[in-house]
Design an enzyme around this catalytic site. Structure first.
Site, PDB file in Angstrom:
ATOM      1  N   ASP A  45     -66.077 -28.153  14.159  1.00 18.05           N
ATOM      2  CA  ASP A  45     -64.931 -27.968  13.200  1.00 18.05           C
ATOM      3  C   ASP A  45     -64.100 -28.921  13.256  1.00 18.05           C
ATOM      4  O   ASP A  45     -64.003 -29.909  14.225  1.00 18.05           O
ATOM      5  CB  ASP A  45     -64.524 -26.353  13.786  1.00 18.05           C
TER       6      ASP A  45
HETATM    7  C1  GLC Z   1     -61.448 -25.543   8.936  1.00 14.99           C
HETATM    8  C2  GLC Z   1     -62.382 -24.526   8.886  1.00 14.99           C
HETATM    9  C3  GLC Z   1     -63.958 -24.708   8.559  1.00 14.99           C
HETATM   10  C4  GLC Z   1     -63.957 -25.686   7.548  1.00 14.99           C
HETATM   11  C5  GLC Z   1     -63.484 -27.065   8.063  1.00 14.99           C
HETATM   12  C6  GLC Z   1     -63.484 -28.155   7.100  1.00 14.99           C
HETATM   13  O1  GLC Z   1     -60.397 -25.805   9.554  1.00 14.99           O
HETATM   14  O2  GLC Z   1     -62.311 -24.115  10.180  1.00 14.99           O
HETATM   15  O3  GLC Z   1     -64.318 -23.652   8.305  1.00 14.99           O
HETATM   16  O4  GLC Z   1     -65.268 -25.901   7.233  1.00 14.99           O
HETATM   17  O5  GLC Z   1     -62.216 -26.865   8.631  1.00 14.99           O
HETATM   18  O6  GLC Z   1     -62.749 -27.792   5.897  1.00 14.99           O
END
Ligand code: GLC
Length: 750
Positions: A278
């Protein structure tokens, strides 16, 4: 569905050749994914100490030196082509980037939010919806969706409950597989489809106190029996990617957790795709107090089984070359990760054709067939919670209708959170949907009634245009409330649209209360007091405190955030053009004080007072899991098992009759629940193990049939520390929701 790691022989040879030709720095670059966003002017702090204007420049510099395997947060096809040229030309081997994005419930055509689609219990509609999302994404040059969100959510204070399929692993696993099929098509790399990226492995929804990002402590039975099954289903469906979660799981951050990323994901489930972290979650290993510094974080993440770092800037993976040089990371580990990323690019055909057809993109985004899919998904997601006196369906000739509330005519709220490339001009609000349906002959009056509830501090998502709800210029609270009540008084029916503004739910949007925010309850009470028959429409992603409404409002229809065609679908439901058929994917508590509250709870030593556990409130839900009314009635009868005794691995056929006992056609969702009476571990009082959607004409009956085989009875047991199938006596119920009482038993000690 084929294993995402399989590639043809010459494909493998091509990847071998690339690996042999790449330097360690270039390999580290392939494992780095950069956010690329040009932010509107904002004072909201980025999660990373990088100036918003500086970020794109940093990324372009990395692209120019061939240091990016992937980019995210770009959705314009021309911009994607521009950046792709930078990548291909900046890379001595001409390797293009994967473009990923949060296509959670649609790109341009916005579908109902995921919890709403789960509430349809309609796997075909869910698959069709995500196939539309995939087609639009691929058309603009996005190759990979950071979806589906598979986090089981049993605490509605947690804002990301909206992004998943609710509390139940059986429903969650089936929805997971349907979404992966929708995104990827029949085979990974299929045209007009994208890589599915199930997230966030694992247990994220169990954040302490429902506080997003807080730590998670889960027992092995909870992990294996509740939180992991949707991910196992997604991997079995052939998902090409998985995203590791932010938070600490039992003391080890998910993104640096070898048990999760290697032992479970690869060794137990045979996952052949690639794993991305993430956002900034690799550097967060330092923040968590787990890794010593960014270099240590990079080494421990990739050694745990992570392949790609999603970085906002200054990637930790820039330290991989030194980690390889020092021996902290073997070149074999590095190569294995790079191979998986190159295989994904190869499966998508990017190594031969990395650019997107910009003219075709515009054509695909305009396809009216996509709006129709969104409309049907919204129709089937709505859950009728109450309909006293049969107020629904409304007569489209009703002389005057008051449409009230702050969400009734808000295009931005109608499409919900986790949308970025939307076109508000295409969005139909509830007010617009009603006006379009009833025409000029009916007087439709609108008033917002109460002001917006503002957040004390802007969230990350408020930075993206149109996310912060605003009151119109010169909004006068008292005058507006009075105007709303007067409109109700003058009308034959009042339709009140209440819930949460879309920025109050989703990521970084937990709430400590489930009450209707702001003065909404006051507005509802004033409208009901005006004496006009009232329909409450809910726009929400979590269960809200409806104790007053459930007692005083005759009709309550949960329409969630219904998407681009939301208002059209709501009108279809209000005026009976389609029958409501949604069912709750979670238990609906009376109050936040009962949370967490799930239907599949263990049986205590005093089961008879399960409903009276609190001194001050019933400990039963306001609405049970699986609940949803129709504008007709159904009866369940003749439950039978074909054999009352089978071997431990035997299969039992369960049948029952469902009858439409009302005057209108309707859709029943018969559900089958199972309970194992004894064994090596306590089993939940009942668990969902089957369901169907059944359209029945008035008076019509049909038999439903369920096969209850060993897989539905297998569970992870602490005693064996493994999945077990045990000889026992089983209760089985078939009915309309988790309170089904039509029962039978069978015995597997045969
Ligand atoms: C965010 C989320 C994740 C998302 C990523 C990109 O913080 O936790 O679900 O896909 O960052 O936006």
């Amino acid at each position: 569905m084929t294993d995402p790691s399989t590639t043809t022989a010459d494909g493998a040879a091509r990847i071998d050749a690339l690996l042999a030709a790449m330097t360690v720095e270039q390999k580290a670059g392939q494992l780095t994914q950069y956010f690329y966003f040009v932010l509107p002017d904002t004072d909201a702090a980025l999660p990373d100490p990088t100036d918003a204007a500086e970020q794109p420049r940093q990324v372009e510099a990395a692209l120019a030196r061939g240091g990016a395997g992937s980019l995210l947060f770009v959705t314009d096809p021309a911009e994607i082509n521009r950046l792709q040229r930078l990548v291909v030309e900046g890379n001595p081997h001409g390797i293009p980037a994967l473009f990923g994005f949060d296509v959670i419930h649609g790109l341009r055509t916005i579908l109902p939010v995921p919890i709403a689609m789960a509430a349809s219990w309609d796997l075909e509609t869910i698959e069709r919806g995500q196939a539309v999302a995939a087609r639009e994404a691929r058309a603009v040059g996005i190759h990979w969706a950071f979806a589906p969100n598979l986090d089981i959510a049993r605490d509605p204070r947690w804002g990301r409950i909206i992004e998943g399929a609710g509390e139940d692993p059986f429903l969650g696993a089936l929805v997971a597989a349907a979404q992966v099929r929708g995104f990827q098509g029949d085979v990974l790399g299929a045209p007009e489809h994208v890589i599915a990226g199930p997230k966030h492995l694992a247990g994220y929804g169990a954040a302490l106190g429902g506080r997003d990002y807080d730590e998670v402590d889960l027992s092995e039975p909870q992990l294996w029996n509740v939180y992991l099954p949707p991910f196992a289903a997604a991997v079995a469906a052939g998902a090409g990617n998985v995203m590791s979660a932010y938070m600490g799981l039992n003391g080890v951050p998910a993104t640096g957790n070898p048990w999760l990323l290697t032992e479970v994901l690869r060794e137990r489930w045979g996952f052949g795709g690639f794993v991305v972290s993430d956002a900034n979650a690799v550097k967060s290993l330092v923040t968590h107090g787990f890794a010593e510094d960014a270099a240590d974080a990079a080494a421990r993440a990739i050694n745990a089984g992570l392949d790609m770092e999603m970085a906002i800037a200054e990637p930790a993976f820039d330290h991989l070359p030194e980690a390889v040089a020092s021996g902290a990371v073997s070149e074999a580990t590095l190569d294995a990760a790079v191979r998986r990323v190159l295989e994904a690019k190869q499966r998508l055909g990017l190594l031969d054709d990395p650019y997107v057809d910009e003219a075709r993109a515009r054509e695909v985004l305009r396809d009216p067939a996509h709006r129709e899919v969104a409309r049907v998904a919204a129709q089937r997601s709505a859950v009728l919670l109450k309909n006293e006196g049969g107020l629904l369906p409304l007569d489209p000739g009703t002389p005057s209708i008051a449409v009230l509330g702050p969400l009734a005519d808000s295009r931005r709220d109608t499409i919900g959170p986790w949308v970025f490339d939307f076109d508000l001009d295409e969005t139909v609000t509830v007010l617009e949907g009603i006006r379009n349906r009833v025409g000029d002959a009916v007087r439709v009056e609108h008033a917002r009634g109460i002001p917006v509830v503002q957040r004390e501090f802007p969230s990350l998502f408020d930075m993206f245009g149109g996310n912060r709800p605003e009151d119109p210029e010169g909004f006068d609270e008292q005058a507006e409330l009075a105007r709303a009540v007067e409109a109700a008084r003058r009308a034959d029916v009042a339709v009140v649209v209440l819930g949460e503004w879309q920025n109050m739910i989703g990521e970084n949007a937990s709430r400590s209360s489930l009450e209707l925010p702001g003065r909404q309850l006051e507005l509802l009470q004033a409208v009901v007091a005006a004496g006009t028959p009232t329909v409450l429409l809910l726009m929400n992603g979590r269960p809200l405190d409806l104790r007053w409404a459930a007692e005083h409002v005759p009709t309550i229809l949960d329409v969630w955030y219904p998407g681009t065609q939301g208002g059209t679908a709501v009108a279809d439901l209000l005026f009976g053009d389609v029958a409501p058929s949604g069912r709750l994917p979670f238990t609906w508590p009376r109050t936040v004080g009962q949370v967490p509250m799930v239907y599949a709870h263990a049986i205590s030593h005093e089961p008879q007072n399960q409903g009276r556990r609190y001194w001050d409130e019933a400990s039963t839900p306001l609405f049970p899991f699986g609940f949803g009314l129709a504008t007709t009635t159904f009866a369940y009868s003749d439950l039978a098992v074909d054999r009352v005794s089978v071997p431990v691995d035997g299969t039992v056929i369960v049948t029952a009759t469902v009858t439409n006992t009302g005057e209108r056609a309707g859709i029943a969702v018969p559900q089958l629940y199972l309970h194992q009476r004894f064994g090596s571990a306590i089993r939940p009082v009942r668990e969902l193990k089957g369901f169907q959607r059944l359209e029945l004409a008035a008076g019509e009956s049909a038999e439903v049939r369920f096969e209850v085989g060993p897989d539905l009875r297998r569970h992870w047991s602490t005693a064996a520390r493994d999945a077990v199938l045990e000889a026992s006596v089983f209760d089985v119920w078939v009915g309309a929701d988790a309170t089904a009482d039509l029962a039978a038993t069978f015995d597997t000690r045969g």
